[in-house]
Design a protein around this motif. Structure first.
Motif, mmCIF file in Angstrom:
data_model
loop_
_atom_site.group_PDB
_atom_site.id
_atom_site.type_symbol
_atom_site.label_atom_id
_atom_site.label_comp_id
_atom_site.label_asym_id
_atom_site.label_seq_id
_atom_site.Cartn_x
_atom_site.Cartn_y
_atom_site.Cartn_z
ATOM 1 N N CYS A 258 54.022 12.581 61.076
ATOM 2 C CA CYS A 258 54.769 11.065 61.054
ATOM 3 C C CYS A 258 54.832 10.856 59.634
ATOM 4 C CB CYS A 258 53.906 10.186 61.690
ATOM 5 S SG CYS A 258 52.303 9.304 61.222
ATOM 6 N N SER A 259 55.814 10.004 59.267
ATOM 7 C CA SER A 259 55.927 9.753 57.924
ATOM 8 C C SER A 259 55.298 8.233 57.748
ATOM 9 C CB SER A 259 57.225 9.756 57.589
ATOM 10 O OG SER A 259 57.774 10.925 57.494
ATOM 11 N N ARG A 260 54.608 7.928 56.643
ATOM 12 C CA ARG A 260 53.981 6.577 56.819
ATOM 13 C C ARG A 260 54.492 5.807 55.563
ATOM 14 N NH1 ARG A 260 49.541 10.114 58.080
ATOM 15 N NH2 ARG A 260 48.859 9.706 60.021
ATOM 16 N N ARG A 261 54.625 4.613 55.592
ATOM 17 C CA ARG A 261 54.956 3.569 54.671
ATOM 18 C C ARG A 261 54.050 3.672 53.167
ATOM 19 N NH1 ARG A 261 55.600 0.449 59.298
ATOM 20 N NH2 ARG A 261 53.659 -0.934 58.441
ATOM 21 N N ILE A 262 54.482 3.431 52.137
ATOM 22 C CA ILE A 262 53.751 3.380 50.973
ATOM 23 C C ILE A 262 52.455 2.508 51.005
ATOM 24 C CG2 ILE A 262 53.272 2.701 48.409
ATOM 25 C CD1 ILE A 262 54.540 5.772 49.222
ATOM 26 N N SER A 263 52.965 1.366 51.894
ATOM 27 C CA SER A 263 52.058 0.102 52.168
ATOM 28 C C SER A 263 50.711 0.541 53.099
ATOM 29 C CB SER A 263 52.760 -1.136 52.853
ATOM 30 O OG SER A 263 53.214 -0.895 53.818
ATOM 31 N N THR A 264 51.202 1.541 54.107
ATOM 32 C CA THR A 264 50.217 1.825 54.908
ATOM 33 C C THR A 264 48.958 2.576 54.098
ATOM 34 O OG1 THR A 264 51.818 2.011 56.534
ATOM 35 C CG2 THR A 264 49.661 3.325 56.777
ATOM 36 N N TYR A 265 49.373 3.433 53.323
ATOM 37 C CA TYR A 265 48.479 3.957 52.454
ATOM 38 C C TYR A 265 47.538 3.175 51.406
ATOM 39 C CZ TYR A 265 50.600 8.842 53.185
ATOM 40 O OH TYR A 265 50.944 9.904 54.188
ATOM 41 N N VAL A 266 48.285 2.223 50.764
ATOM 42 C CA VAL A 266 47.692 1.267 50.043
ATOM 43 C C VAL A 266 46.665 0.533 50.830
ATOM 44 C CG1 VAL A 266 48.188 -0.970 48.612
ATOM 45 C CG2 VAL A 266 49.652 1.362 48.359
ATOM 46 N N ASN A 267 47.120 0.002 51.719
ATOM 47 C CA ASN A 267 46.145 -0.805 52.687
ATOM 48 C C ASN A 267 44.880 -0.263 53.163
ATOM 49 O OD1 ASN A 267 47.589 -3.228 52.183
ATOM 50 N ND2 ASN A 267 48.902 -2.980 53.930
ATOM 51 N N ALA A 268 45.137 1.162 53.697
ATOM 52 C CA ALA A 268 44.234 1.982 54.143
ATOM 53 C C ALA A 268 43.198 2.331 53.079
ATOM 54 C CB ALA A 268 44.797 3.148 54.822
ATOM 55 N N LEU A 269 43.593 2.443 51.775
ATOM 56 C CA LEU A 269 42.793 2.749 50.745
ATOM 57 C C LEU A 269 41.878 1.385 50.400
ATOM 58 C CD1 LEU A 269 45.257 4.709 48.481
ATOM 59 C CD2 LEU A 269 43.092 5.829 49.138
ATOM 60 N N ALA A 270 42.468 0.424 50.445
ATOM 61 C CA ALA A 270 41.611 -0.823 50.104
ATOM 62 C C ALA A 270 40.463 -1.108 51.221
ATOM 63 C CB ALA A 270 42.899 -1.842 50.027
ATOM 64 N N LYS A 271 41.046 -0.890 52.420
ATOM 65 C CA LYS A 271 40.234 -1.156 53.397
ATOM 66 C C LYS A 271 38.807 -0.077 53.540
ATOM 67 C CE LYS A 271 39.985 -2.013 58.499
ATOM 68 N NZ LYS A 271 40.639 -1.808 59.716
ATOM 69 N N ALA A 272 39.335 1.170 52.806
ATOM 70 C CA ALA A 272 38.101 2.121 52.736
ATOM 71 C C ALA A 272 37.147 2.001 51.440
ATOM 72 C CB ALA A 272 38.746 3.517 52.664
ATOM 73 N N GLY A 273 37.527 1.015 50.736
ATOM 74 C CA GLY A 273 36.673 0.567 49.672
ATOM 75 C C GLY A 273 36.983 1.321 48.270
ATOM 76 N N PHE A 274 38.506 1.651 48.032
ATOM 77 C CA PHE A 274 39.333 2.237 46.969
ATOM 78 C C PHE A 274 40.010 1.137 46.080
ATOM 79 C CE2 PHE A 274 38.647 5.936 49.618
ATOM 80 C CZ PHE A 274 38.204 6.815 48.462
ATOM 81 N N VAL A 275 40.030 1.294 44.834
ATOM 82 C CA VAL A 275 40.964 0.373 44.009
ATOM 83 C C VAL A 275 41.862 1.675 43.532
ATOM 84 C CG1 VAL A 275 39.391 0.734 42.069
ATOM 85 C CG2 VAL A 275 41.340 -0.830 42.054
ATOM 86 N N ILE A 276 43.366 1.364 43.763
ATOM 87 C CA ILE A 276 44.347 2.226 43.211
ATOM 88 C C ILE A 276 44.300 1.856 41.651
ATOM 89 C CG2 ILE A 276 46.844 2.947 43.140
ATOM 90 C CD1 ILE A 276 46.752 2.035 46.120
ATOM 91 N N GLU A 277 44.426 3.087 40.875
ATOM 92 C CA GLU A 277 44.578 3.105 39.532
ATOM 93 C C GLU A 277 45.915 3.710 39.120
ATOM 94 O OE1 GLU A 277 41.328 5.147 37.514
ATOM 95 O OE2 GLU A 277 40.089 3.800 37.824
ATOM 96 N N GLN A 278 46.683 4.625 39.745
ATOM 97 C CA GLN A 278 47.737 5.118 39.440
ATOM 98 C C GLN A 278 48.813 5.360 40.646
ATOM 99 O OE1 GLN A 278 46.443 7.629 35.783
ATOM 100 N NE2 GLN A 278 48.680 7.525 35.734
ATOM 101 N N LEU A 279 49.846 5.247 40.652
ATOM 102 C CA LEU A 279 50.895 5.796 41.732
ATOM 103 C C LEU A 279 51.994 6.186 40.988
ATOM 104 C CD1 LEU A 279 51.980 5.758 44.563
ATOM 105 C CD2 LEU A 279 52.706 3.363 44.358
ATOM 106 N N ILE A 280 52.185 7.415 41.120
ATOM 107 C CA ILE A 280 53.185 8.247 40.532
ATOM 108 C C ILE A 280 54.419 8.495 41.280
ATOM 109 C CG2 ILE A 280 53.769 10.325 39.137
ATOM 110 C CD1 ILE A 280 50.278 9.172 39.066
ATOM 111 N N GLU A 281 55.617 8.195 40.774
ATOM 112 C CA GLU A 281 56.780 8.543 41.835
ATOM 113 C C GLU A 281 57.874 9.135 40.803
ATOM 114 O OE1 GLU A 281 57.472 4.821 44.743
ATOM 115 O OE2 GLU A 281 57.561 4.148 42.704
ATOM 116 N N GLN A 282 57.531 9.382 39.437
ATOM 117 C CA GLN A 282 58.395 9.904 38.420
ATOM 118 C C GLN A 282 58.930 11.366 39.130
ATOM 119 O OE1 GLN A 282 55.727 8.199 37.736
ATOM 120 N NE2 GLN A 282 55.723 7.525 35.922
ATOM 121 N N THR A 283 60.190 11.945 38.522
ATOM 122 C CA THR A 283 60.542 13.059 39.107
ATOM 123 C C THR A 283 60.657 14.070 37.896
ATOM 124 O OG1 THR A 283 62.971 12.406 38.520
ATOM 125 C CG2 THR A 283 61.996 12.235 40.767
#
Length: 250
Positions: free
Chosen positions: A193-218
């Motif tokens: 299944c493909s998951r939205r970026i927000s799904t990853y962001v929210n799951a990380l936050a709920k697990a107790g993480f803070v996102i430091e970087q998100l890279i999309e560059q090619t």
């Protein structure tokens, strides 16, 4: 997803990895993070791993662990659902002179990994195979030391929603659709299944993480490793193909 669906998904995908492996996918082992993205040489997400303890989730053939061994990591651990992949990883690391603790199991399951132990946990194009994203992130957080880093890459959801034909891009399915479906990869059936970026962001936050970087560059040089330059290269100029997350355990 119920227990029967989970079991069927694991069985189907395990057959693929046992029979095919990731040897043909040159862009999904470090220093590469995946199709058309910047490399670790450019991003330096790990920094200095000398003396550190690392766990690779979905370790595949062991090349990414070997990369960290070459950079003087103190402990190399790997987890993979495929016994065949674990055997390949053991051979790769042994031939390179590295000892590693390799476990055959699903990332969603209890696999006997130590708690509050690792400095880094990472996954190169494997985390998206999980049947329980939140449960997997919770487990990753439990394995990491406080302040430890979780780095992972996966196919960008927008990439999976957009098709490119005759010089034009169009949506082939909804960005909001996260249902599981059967797909073909290298001539074999898989379930994903493909998951939205927000799904990853929210799951990380709920697990107790803070996102430091998100890279999309090619990076077109990375894309060349896939051997599919034409349509993918044109598509990559319009949408990101890969997302790379770096998150820290609070």
């Amino acid at each position: 997803m119920n227990k029967t669906d989970i079991s069927n998904t694991h069985h189907t995908n395990k057959i693929y990895w046992d029979e095919n492996g990731n040897d043909f996918l040159g862009a999904i082992v470090l220093p590469y993070y995946g199709c058309n993205t910047l490399t670790e040489n450019e991003l330096n997400l790990f920094g200095d791993v000398a003396g550190k303890k690392l766990l690779d989730i979905g370790c595949g053939n062991g090349e990414s662990l070997k990369y960290h061994g070459n950079n003087k990591a103190a402990e190399l651990w790997g987890l993979d659902i495929s016994k065949n992949q674990i055997e390949k990883a053991a051979k790769c690391l042994s031939e390179s002179g590295y000892a590693a603790k390799l476990i055959c199991g699903a990332m969603e399951d209890e696999c006997g990994l130590p708690i509050d132990y690792f400095d880094y946990i990472y996954s190169i194009y494997a985390i998206g195979w999980t049947t329980d994203l939140q449960g997997t992130f919770n487990k990753v957080a439990s394995y990491l030391k406080k302040g430890g880093m979780f780095i992972f890459s996966w196919s960008h959801h927008i990439h999976m929603c957009v098709a490119f034909e005759d010089g034009k891009a169009f949506f082939k399915n909804s960005y909001f659709d996260e249902t599981w479906s059967e797909r073909e990869l290298d001539g074999k059936n898989i379930l994903l299944c493909s998951r939205r970026i927000s799904t990853y962001v929210n799951a990380l936050a709920k697990a107790g993480f803070v996102i430091e970087q998100l890279i999309e560059q090619t990076n077109d040089e990375t894309l060349q490793l896939t051997g599919e330059l034409n349509d993918l290269k044109k598509k990559s100029q319009m949408v990101p193909l890969t997302a790379v997350f770096k998150a820290r355990k609070l």
